[in-house]
Design an enzyme around this catalytic site. Structure first.
Site, short mmCIF file in Angstrom:
data_model
loop_
_atom_site.label_atom_id
_atom_site.label_comp_id
_atom_site.label_asym_id
_atom_site.label_seq_id
_atom_site.Cartn_x
_atom_site.Cartn_y
_atom_site.Cartn_z
N ARG A 172 47.56 39.34 44.19
CA ARG A 172 46.44 38.71 43.36
C ARG A 172 45.24 38.70 44.06
NH1 ARG A 172 50.11 39.79 41.27
NH2 ARG A 172 51.66 38.73 40.23
N SER A 220 50.57 32.12 34.98
CA SER A 220 50.92 31.11 36.10
C SER A 220 49.73 30.56 36.64
CB SER A 220 51.78 32.13 37.48
OG SER A 220 53.01 32.44 36.95
N GLU A 291 45.57 30.50 40.64
CA GLU A 291 45.28 31.84 40.80
C GLU A 291 44.29 31.79 39.78
OE1 GLU A 291 49.18 34.01 40.00
OE2 GLU A 291 47.91 35.11 38.30
C1 FAD Z 1 50.81 34.40 28.77
C2 FAD Z 1 50.44 35.24 30.22
C3 FAD Z 1 51.08 35.89 30.88
C4 FAD Z 1 50.77 36.32 32.15
N1 FAD Z 1 51.65 36.98 33.05
C5 FAD Z 1 50.87 37.63 34.15
C6 FAD Z 1 51.70 38.32 35.01
O1 FAD Z 1 52.83 38.68 34.77
N2 FAD Z 1 51.24 38.62 36.02
C7 FAD Z 1 49.89 38.47 36.33
O2 FAD Z 1 49.48 39.08 37.53
N3 FAD Z 1 49.22 37.86 35.68
C8 FAD Z 1 49.59 37.43 34.42
N4 FAD Z 1 48.87 36.59 33.59
C9 FAD Z 1 47.47 36.53 33.90
C10 FAD Z 1 46.46 37.48 33.47
O3 FAD Z 1 46.90 38.42 32.44
C11 FAD Z 1 46.03 38.54 34.56
O4 FAD Z 1 45.21 37.89 35.74
C12 FAD Z 1 45.04 39.54 34.07
O5 FAD Z 1 44.95 40.48 35.17
C13 FAD Z 1 43.77 38.78 33.62
O6 FAD Z 1 42.89 40.07 33.02
P1 FAD Z 1 41.85 39.51 32.14
O7 FAD Z 1 41.20 41.18 31.42
O8 FAD Z 1 42.19 38.80 30.78
O9 FAD Z 1 40.71 39.11 32.81
P2 FAD Z 1 39.92 37.85 32.80
O10 FAD Z 1 40.82 36.60 32.77
O11 FAD Z 1 38.96 37.93 31.59
O12 FAD Z 1 39.17 37.83 34.11
C14 FAD Z 1 39.62 37.47 35.47
C15 FAD Z 1 38.71 37.93 36.43
O13 FAD Z 1 38.46 39.42 36.56
C16 FAD Z 1 36.94 39.50 36.45
N5 FAD Z 1 36.73 40.80 35.51
C17 FAD Z 1 37.30 40.98 34.26
N6 FAD Z 1 36.87 42.34 34.00
C18 FAD Z 1 35.87 42.63 34.81
C19 FAD Z 1 35.21 43.93 35.24
N7 FAD Z 1 35.14 44.77 34.10
N8 FAD Z 1 34.55 44.02 36.54
C20 FAD Z 1 34.51 42.95 37.38
N9 FAD Z 1 35.35 41.96 37.23
C21 FAD Z 1 35.98 41.75 35.99
C22 FAD Z 1 36.44 38.35 35.54
O14 FAD Z 1 35.15 38.17 36.00
C23 FAD Z 1 37.28 37.32 36.38
O15 FAD Z 1 36.93 36.87 37.51
C24 FAD Z 1 49.35 36.17 32.39
C25 FAD Z 1 48.55 35.56 31.42
C26 FAD Z 1 48.97 34.82 30.29
C27 FAD Z 1 48.02 34.12 29.27
#
Ligand code: FAD
Length: 299
Positions: A172, A220, A291
């Site tokens: 992560r 998580s 996280e």
């Molecule tokens: C139901 C559920 C299940 C999940 N299961 C998992 C799992 O199995 N494994 C896991 O690792 N995570 C899981 N997650 C967490 C989440 O899916 C991950 O962390 C995912 O990577 C978040 O992506 P996002 O596009 O929503 O980023 P966001 O949550 O919108 O942003 C996260 C970070 O990334 C940065 N960011 C986003 N886009 C960019 C960009 N283009 N350039 C620079 N920075 C950027 C943002 O500024 C922020 O700091 C889960 C979440 C939920 C709700």
């Protein structure tokens, strides 16, 4: 109208700029007060201009993906939240290029449709390509960093290409957590595979995910501190399953998830998070590290 608002409307298009936009609408926790501005950016050239301008005037900005790992403050965010609305996906032999705004799920499906193996484990993770790389999201002993061979980024107005090594992927973790950059797009290296076999692997993963909590959450909440420490199990063993403050609850289905049962505030979620963190530390000596990413003003 403020000068900045005028500028945003000029370069992004009037209908792409939202003022005082509730972040609860853009995060999977469904909490968060207003962002001063939220803009939908349709192409990279506009994004480059926008970031250059915001950095020049030192106005804060935050790039938001699906908001699936973000806890937004009840007080909102006094800056520009940027949503990337470009999502091209292309194949070249075993490589896939995807724009940062593309959904990871779309890339997973695209890989399957083109007979490319190595991403089935990611089926069902809510993420954009940018957010997935920033977090180095992962599941079932895999992570995005293992297949991400190059990433195009914008750093201080300059477009650069980083190699896998330069991205310093860890659990992560990516280099972007210490050296901020806007991720524009990524190149993934996959392997030729059988479409039906890939689809079957995806179905296994999706079936497992169906057993996860369905209420709004950010997945998580805490990182796993070591491989033999299952946060959810430890939290459950300490009697915290179902622990509730306001509309926020430790999910009885998976005790490393805090869910919004309907009317949670960010403050409710924080109270639950701190209580879990304190209780676990008191009983095990382990200080759990969140996280999730915090957006906005916190006390
Ligand atoms: C139901 C559920 C299940 C999940 N299961 C998992 C799992 O199995 N494994 C896991 O690792 N995570 C899981 N997650 C967490 C989440 O899916 C991950 O962390 C995912 O990577 C978040 O992506 P996002 O596009 O929503 O980023 P966001 O949550 O919108 O942003 C996260 C970070 O990334 C940065 N960011 C986003 N886009 C960019 C960009 N283009 N350039 C620079 N920075 C950027 C943002 O500024 C922020 O700091 C889960 C979440 C939920 C709700």
């Amino acid at each position: 109208m403020e000068l900045l608002e005028n500028y945003l409307r000029h370069i992004c298009g009037t209908e792409k700029v939202k003022v005082n936009e509730p972040l609860a609408r853009w995060t999977t926790f469904r909490v968060g007060g207003p962002a001063r501005y939220l803009v939908l950016v349709e192409d990279k050239a506009v994004l480059v201009r926008l970031i250059k301008a915001l950095e020049y005037v030192e106005y804060p900005y935050f790039v938001l993906g699906l908001g699936a790992n973000v806890l937004a403050s009840d007080a909102g965010y006094d800056g520009v939240v940027i949503k990337l609305n470009f999502n091209k996906i292309e194949q070249n032999d075993v490589f896939i290029y995807a724009d940062a705004g593309a959904k990871l799920g779309a890339v997973v499906n695209y890989a399957r449709d083109h007979g490319l193996a190595g991403l089935a484990w990611a089926a069902g993770i809510p993420a954009t390509v940018g957010g997935g790389i920033y977090m180095n999201c992962g599941a079932y002993d895999h992570c995005l960093g293992e297949i991400t061979v190059m990433v195009d980024v914008l750093v201080h107005g300059e477009i650069k290409t980083l190699t896998q090594q330069q991205m310093e992927f860890g659990y992560r973790h990516s280099v972007f957590m210490e050296q901020p950059a806007v991720i524009l797009g990524a190149y993934f290296r996959l392997e030729h595979g059988d479409k039906t076999e890939i689809e079957n692997q995806m179905q296994v993963v999706i079936a497992k995910r169906r057993r996860q909590p369905h209420a709004p959450s950010a997945g998580s909440v805490f990182k796993c501190p070591r491989t033999d420490f299952y946060v959810g199990k430890v939290v459950e063993s300490l009697g915290l399953s179902g622990y509730t403050v306001g509309g926020a609850m430790v999910s009885p289905q998976h005790c490393n998830f805090i869910v919004n049962t309907g009317n949670a505030t960010c403050e409710d979620i924080l109270q639950v998070l701190y209580h879990v963190q304190d209780t676990v530390e008191k009983h095990t000596g382990v200080l759990l590290e969140p996280e999730i990413i915090f957006l906005g003003k916190f006390e």
